[in-house]
Design a protein around this motif. Structure first.
Motif, short mmCIF file in Angstrom:
data_model
loop_
_atom_site.label_atom_id
_atom_site.label_comp_id
_atom_site.label_asym_id
_atom_site.label_seq_id
_atom_site.Cartn_x
_atom_site.Cartn_y
_atom_site.Cartn_z
N MET A 128 0.78 -0.75 0.28
CA MET A 128 0.19 -0.12 0.23
C MET A 128 1.31 1.23 -0.04
O MET A 128 1.42 1.38 1.10
CB MET A 128 -1.00 0.28 1.56
N SER A 129 0.39 2.39 -0.69
CA SER A 129 1.09 3.64 -0.63
C SER A 129 1.32 4.37 0.60
O SER A 129 0.03 3.99 1.08
CB SER A 129 0.46 4.03 -1.90
N ASP A 130 2.45 4.46 0.19
CA ASP A 130 1.90 5.90 1.76
C ASP A 130 2.14 7.44 1.67
O ASP A 130 2.68 7.58 1.83
CB ASP A 130 3.09 5.21 2.68
N ALA A 131 2.07 7.83 0.50
CA ALA A 131 1.97 8.92 -0.47
C ALA A 131 1.04 9.54 0.16
O ALA A 131 0.18 9.38 0.23
CB ALA A 131 2.25 8.80 -1.82
N PRO A 132 1.23 10.45 0.72
CA PRO A 132 0.02 11.57 1.55
C PRO A 132 -0.58 11.94 0.17
O PRO A 132 -1.15 11.74 -0.59
CB PRO A 132 0.58 13.07 1.65
N VAL A 133 -2.12 12.21 0.73
CA VAL A 133 -3.69 12.13 0.49
C VAL A 133 -3.88 13.18 0.29
O VAL A 133 -4.16 13.94 1.68
CB VAL A 133 -4.29 11.14 0.15
N ILE A 134 -4.21 14.41 -0.91
CA ILE A 134 -4.85 15.95 -0.05
C ILE A 134 -6.30 15.28 -0.80
O ILE A 134 -7.02 15.28 -1.60
CB ILE A 134 -4.14 16.93 -0.96
N SER A 135 -7.55 15.83 -0.05
CA SER A 135 -8.54 15.57 0.39
C SER A 135 -9.81 17.19 -0.15
O SER A 135 -8.94 17.70 0.55
CB SER A 135 -9.61 14.83 0.91
N VAL A 136 -10.18 17.21 -1.38
CA VAL A 136 -10.72 18.67 -1.03
C VAL A 136 -11.99 18.41 -1.14
O VAL A 136 -12.61 17.54 -2.42
CB VAL A 136 -10.55 19.34 -1.78
N ARG A 137 -13.04 19.32 -1.87
CA ARG A 137 -13.98 19.89 -2.46
C ARG A 137 -14.12 20.76 -3.09
O ARG A 137 -14.02 21.71 -3.10
CB ARG A 137 -14.63 19.76 -1.51
N GLY A 138 -15.34 20.85 -4.49
CA GLY A 138 -15.40 21.36 -5.43
C GLY A 138 -16.60 21.80 -5.15
O GLY A 138 -17.26 21.19 -5.93
N GLU A 139 -17.03 23.48 -6.03
CA GLU A 139 -18.87 23.15 -5.59
C GLU A 139 -18.43 24.99 -7.06
O GLU A 139 -17.98 25.62 -6.53
CB GLU A 139 -19.32 23.38 -4.60
N ALA A 140 -19.57 23.93 -7.54
CA ALA A 140 -20.03 25.64 -8.59
C ALA A 140 -21.10 25.87 -8.76
O ALA A 140 -22.42 24.95 -8.47
CB ALA A 140 -20.08 25.47 -9.63
#
Length: 235
Positions: free
Chosen positions: A1-13
């Motif tokens: 399993m990759s230990d790369a950091p994960v960035i979670s975001v939300r986009g709205e329009a």
């Protein structure tokens, strides 16, 4: 399993747009002491209504019968008794694509005998380009937000893990702003057509929201004080 950091975001329009179609519900009614007479009157009034709507040709995108009922009305309501009269109703559902004829059509429908008109309910088509544009803008905002977070952490994005509609599986209906208009005509015919009513379309609000997860390089988690300490002092 990759230990790369994960960035979670939300986009709205959120976009505003003029409606593309309008929905009408028309209820044609008849009433008589005799069942057959009620049905014949209802059939004739339904025919006149359908002929009127069909006379607008391609301006009408959809025309369908929602329901038909013939109901006996009893003299005694608490127990079975003699039938006093019969009531009949036909529900006709109409979708108008050419909004320029809507005011005239609503007025003429309302001028028919024993006819009720509900609507219009303004809407966008399911495949409206406005919906697609809102989705694109939401995705672009999510990507930009992820880049902003990565820059603040001193890292960069390396890939995308997931992109989905917000709350996937728990969708919310598109909001709309119906403007109710109702008519009940008492005269079957008139010497002249009524003046077309002026209708102002309600602005449609289109919302799109997405959730996205991106992988990133390891962040440079250095405080401002640590960064200053590592910088050589000027001699």
């Amino acid at each position: 399993m990759s230990d790369a950091p994960v960035i979670s975001v939300r986009g709205e329009a959120v976009l505003e747009a003029d409606p593309e179609i309008a929905h009408l519900s028309v209820y044609v009614q008849a009433e008589d002491d005799d069942r057959r007479a009620t049905l014949e009157r209802l059939t004739e009034r339904n025919r006149r209504c359908l002929e009127l709507v069909r006379s607008y040709g391609e301006a009408v995108e959809r025309l369908e019968t929602g329901a038909l009922t013939i109901t006996p009305v009893l003299r005694r309501r608490r127990r079975e008794g003699e039938i006093r009269r019969y009531q009949g109703t036909v529900w006709i559902k109409i979708t108008i694509g050419d909004l320029s004829v809507l005011g005239e059509l609503v007025t003429r429908l309302g001028d028919l005998e024993r006819t009720r008109v509900d609507g219009p309910e303004w809407a966008l088509r399911p495949d409206s380009p406005v919906r697609a544009e809102a989705a694109r803008q939401a995705v672009r905002q999510a990507v930009q937000r992820a880049h902003d977070y990565a820059e603040a952490l001193g890292c960069r994005l390396t890939g995308m893990v997931e992109l989905s509609d917000e709350g996937l599986g728990h969708g919310r209906p598109e909001p709309f702003e119906p403007v109710p208009v109702a008519y009940a005509a008492a005269v079957e015919s008139a010497d002249a057509e009524p003046e077309a009513i002026s209708l102002e379309p309600a602005v449609q609000i289109v919302r799109a929201a997405v959730e996205a997860r991106f992988t990133a390089t390891q962040p440079q988690l250095i405080t401002r004080g640590e960064r200053a300490a590592r910088t050589p002092s000027d001699s």
